[in-house]
Design a protein around this motif. Sequence first.
Motif, PDB file in Angstrom:
ATOM      1  N   ARG A   1       0.829  -1.214   0.000  1.00  0.00           N
ATOM      2  CA  ARG A   1       0.000   0.000   0.000  1.00  0.00           C
ATOM      3  C   ARG A   1       0.862   1.262   0.000  1.00  0.00           C
ATOM      4  N   SER A   2       1.991   1.219   0.700  1.00  0.00           N
ATOM      5  CA  SER A   2       2.887   2.380   0.731  1.00  0.00           C
ATOM      6  C   SER A   2       3.483   2.652  -0.644  1.00  0.00           C
ATOM      7  N   LEU A   3       3.891   1.568  -1.333  1.00  0.00           N
ATOM      8  CA  LEU A   3       4.413   1.733  -2.693  1.00  0.00           C
ATOM      9  C   LEU A   3       3.355   2.335  -3.609  1.00  0.00           C
ATOM     10  N   ALA A   4       2.130   1.831  -3.500  1.00  0.00           N
ATOM     11  CA  ALA A   4       1.052   2.326  -4.352  1.00  0.00           C
ATOM     12  C   ALA A   4       0.791   3.818  -4.094  1.00  0.00           C
ATOM     13  N   TRP A   5       0.812   4.201  -2.821  1.00  0.00           N
ATOM     14  CA  TRP A   5       0.581   5.617  -2.481  1.00  0.00           C
ATOM     15  C   TRP A   5       1.716   6.494  -3.012  1.00  0.00           C
ATOM     16  N   THR A   6       2.944   6.035  -2.828  1.00  0.00           N
ATOM     17  CA  THR A   6       4.108   6.806  -3.269  1.00  0.00           C
ATOM     18  C   THR A   6       4.113   6.977  -4.784  1.00  0.00           C
ATOM     19  N   LEU A   7       3.740   5.923  -5.508  1.00  0.00           N
ATOM     20  CA  LEU A   7       3.781   5.942  -6.968  1.00  0.00           C
ATOM     21  C   LEU A   7       2.465   6.412  -7.590  1.00  0.00           C
ATOM     22  N   ASP A   8       1.477   6.700  -6.729  1.00  0.00           N
ATOM     23  CA  ASP A   8       0.147   7.113  -7.189  1.00  0.00           C
ATOM     24  C   ASP A   8      -0.466   6.063  -8.122  1.00  0.00           C
ATOM     25  N   LEU A   9      -0.437   4.799  -7.637  1.00  0.00           N
ATOM     26  CA  LEU A   9      -0.970   3.677  -8.407  1.00  0.00           C
ATOM     27  C   LEU A   9      -2.143   3.044  -7.663  1.00  0.00           C
ATOM     28  N   PRO A  10      -3.053   2.404  -8.384  1.00  0.00           N
ATOM     29  CA  PRO A  10      -4.112   1.649  -7.707  1.00  0.00           C
ATOM     30  C   PRO A  10      -3.529   0.392  -7.056  1.00  0.00           C
ATOM     31  N   SER A  11      -4.130  -0.026  -5.950  1.00  0.00           N
ATOM     32  CA  SER A  11      -3.672  -1.246  -5.278  1.00  0.00           C
ATOM     33  C   SER A  11      -4.878  -2.086  -4.898  1.00  0.00           C
ATOM     34  N   ILE A  12      -4.614  -3.377  -4.659  1.00  0.00           N
ATOM     35  CA  ILE A  12      -5.690  -4.308  -4.307  1.00  0.00           C
ATOM     36  C   ILE A  12      -5.152  -5.370  -3.363  1.00  0.00           C
ATOM     37  N   GLY A  13      -5.920  -5.671  -2.317  1.00  0.00           N
ATOM     38  CA  GLY A  13      -5.596  -6.781  -1.435  1.00  0.00           C
ATOM     39  C   GLY A  13      -6.188  -8.062  -1.991  1.00  0.00           C
ATOM     40  N   VAL A  14      -5.371  -9.089  -2.167  1.00  0.00           N
ATOM     41  CA  VAL A  14      -5.769 -10.326  -2.836  1.00  0.00           C
ATOM     42  C   VAL A  14      -6.025 -11.425  -1.810  1.00  0.00           C
TER      43      VAL A  14
END
Length: 348
Positions: free
Chosen positions: A97-110
């Motif tokens: 989630r931190s990577l997604a926030w930093t890179l401004d990318l969507p994320s999903i918990g699988v």
Amino acid sequence: MLRVLGIETSCDETGVAVYDSEQGLMGHSLYSQIKLHADYGGVVPELASRDHVRKTLPLIHDTLEQTGMGLDQLNGIAYTAGPGLVGALLVGAAIGRSLAWTLDLPSIGVHHMEGHMLAPMLDERKPEFPFVALLVSGGHTQLVEVAAVGRYRLLGESIDDAAGEAFDKTAKLLGLPYPGGPELARLAERGSPGRFRFPRPMTDRPGLDFSFSGLKTFALNTMQRELAPGLKLEPELAEQTRADIARAFEDAVVDTMVIKCRRAMRASSSKTLVLAGGVSANRHLRERIKESMDKEGVEVFYPRPQFCTDNGAMIAYAGWQRLRAGQCEGLGFGARPRWPLEELSPLD
């Protein structure tokens, strides 16, 4: 194009992979904690979590280096949110989630078991929906009717020990090193079929549920009877007896799963069975399932052996499926150590 980084940290293996909508699986890395937990005879949750903290970021760098990519070339992040060990899950979730926030990318918990169930899709020869899935791992034994991604109906599950858990516990009784399941399977290869016969639990009644804890007790009683110190067996005979007990145990587990799969397929309109999860790598189980399903006119699909156990590739692929359908999560993240498969939302 959608390129997804997958992170798996649900238990004792750290897995990272990149899946691309056009190129497929671009790269993957896996680190196993077997040596870390071997002295304890099982997974120590706190140690597992700390090791994920140490290994996840280096594995991300290694995987990106494999693919010749940078973080700026990713389009989404997927991480295992459950089920599993809560501390281990939180490591992957926090990093993802931190990577997604930093890179401004969507994320999903699988969902970990959805990842296992979709792992055969990583091969060129893919199962088509609908199908029935037998998920067999250290924590789960389930028969699931799969209409599409996210459309699941639980047909049956273990009411006590999962198959992999029963393998590990029985291996420990036999004095085998950790991880016990593969060691028991290797010992069983030297066993004489038919010397001992263990029960096939819950096959004498209707339904698709499983129960394996009684087999562990049956194995213990057999060992106490056949390997009692007072018998003073020659070492070679004692070792053969251990192998024969391992073979009888494995035969009972495999036969039980074959019977339940045959029963499930006869009640289903589908002619496709997917076998996935760590125990699906068991050679005897694969052979017996294929032999039985061939007679039923059912086609069987398995993941590649390297993708049977926990891995980042299955998480990247499952996350890719959901991210491309527009599903993603907000800034919050968490872990679900218990997470029923049927609670997952469909893609449409």
